[in-house]
Scaffold this motif. Structure first.
Motif, PDB file in Angstrom:
ATOM      1  N   ASN A  27       1.246 -44.225 -20.255  1.00 53.76           N
ATOM      2  CA  ASN A  27       2.566 -44.147 -20.876  1.00 53.76           C
ATOM      3  C   ASN A  27       3.634 -44.561 -19.878  1.00 53.76           C
ATOM      4  N   TRP A  28       4.583 -45.356 -20.384  1.00 52.76           N
ATOM      5  CA  TRP A  28       5.634 -45.920 -19.552  1.00 52.76           C
ATOM      6  C   TRP A  28       6.994 -45.659 -20.175  1.00 52.76           C
ATOM      7  N   LYS A  29       7.984 -45.375 -19.336  1.00 55.09           N
ATOM      8  CA  LYS A  29       9.366 -45.224 -19.807  1.00 55.09           C
ATOM      9  C   LYS A  29      10.026 -46.590 -19.697  1.00 55.09           C
ATOM     10  N   ASP A  34      12.859 -45.376 -24.002  1.00 52.46           N
ATOM     11  CA  ASP A  34      11.779 -45.088 -24.939  1.00 52.46           C
ATOM     12  C   ASP A  34      10.456 -44.973 -24.187  1.00 52.46           C
ATOM     13  N   THR A  35       9.440 -44.456 -24.868  1.00 52.61           N
ATOM     14  CA  THR A  35       8.106 -44.384 -24.290  1.00 52.61           C
ATOM     15  C   THR A  35       7.242 -45.465 -24.916  1.00 52.61           C
ATOM     16  N   LYS A  49       6.065 -45.575 -28.551  1.00 58.18           N
ATOM     17  CA  LYS A  49       5.717 -44.230 -29.017  1.00 58.18           C
ATOM     18  C   LYS A  49       6.940 -43.397 -29.367  1.00 58.18           C
ATOM     19  N   SER A  50       8.113 -43.799 -28.904  1.00 55.80           N
ATOM     20  CA  SER A  50       9.328 -43.053 -29.215  1.00 55.80           C
ATOM     21  C   SER A  50      10.482 -44.034 -29.395  1.00 55.80           C
ATOM     22  N   TRP A 110       9.823 -50.975 -16.069  1.00 53.76           N
ATOM     23  CA  TRP A 110       9.397 -49.715 -16.685  1.00 53.76           C
ATOM     24  C   TRP A 110       8.820 -48.827 -15.591  1.00 53.76           C
ATOM     25  N   ARG A 112       6.176 -45.411 -14.814  1.00 54.97           N
ATOM     26  CA  ARG A 112       5.077 -44.596 -15.331  1.00 54.97           C
ATOM     27  C   ARG A 112       5.531 -43.156 -15.563  1.00 54.97           C
ATOM     28  N   LEU A 113       5.094 -42.600 -16.685  1.00 53.24           N
ATOM     29  CA  LEU A 113       5.398 -41.195 -16.999  1.00 53.24           C
ATOM     30  C   LEU A 113       4.297 -40.290 -16.492  1.00 53.24           C
TER      31      LEU A 113
END
Length: 113
Positions: A27-29, A34-35, A49-50, A110, A112-113
């Motif tokens: 998952n990346w911001k 957004d994700t 995803k968001s 981006w 990484r989350l």
């Protein structure tokens, strides 16, 4: 005997180097906050995803060597698809896309989350 041992050592180091490469999956911001989820094996799919465009697939990338990826990136706001590339460096992913043979390009980073 020495030659066989050397070949085995080289093969082991090559395989270990591939294992140490940073994985793009996860998952990346995005720069917009957004994700985005990147998943896959040979071909990596990018899905939001968001945010306003959650659920939309916005890209497809393939490994191009040395933590570099190439493929297509779609701008979710206008559904235009660009020739895209990504470069992974630790927890940062620099995404870029171009049209008209590289005359018009956009990029963002981006995390990484």
């Amino acid at each position: 005997m020495f030659r066989k041992a050397s070949l085995a050592l080289v093969a082991t180091l090559i395989m270990a180097g591939a294992a140490w490469a940073d994985p793009i999956e996860g998952n990346w911001k995005t720069q917009a906050g957004d994700t985005a989820a990147i998943a896959g094996g040979g071909t990596f799919s990018i899905t939001l995803k968001s945010g306003k465009y959650a659920g939309k697939t916005i890209g497809s990338l393939k490994a191009a060597g040395d933590n570099k990826y190439a493929g297509n990136i779609t701008d979710p706001a206008n559904d235009k698809t660009y020739s895209g590339k990504a470069t992974l460096s630790g927890s940062s992913l620099k995404m870029s896309g171009c049209v008209l043979g590289g005359l018009i390009c956009k990029s963002q980073t981006w995390h990484r989350l």
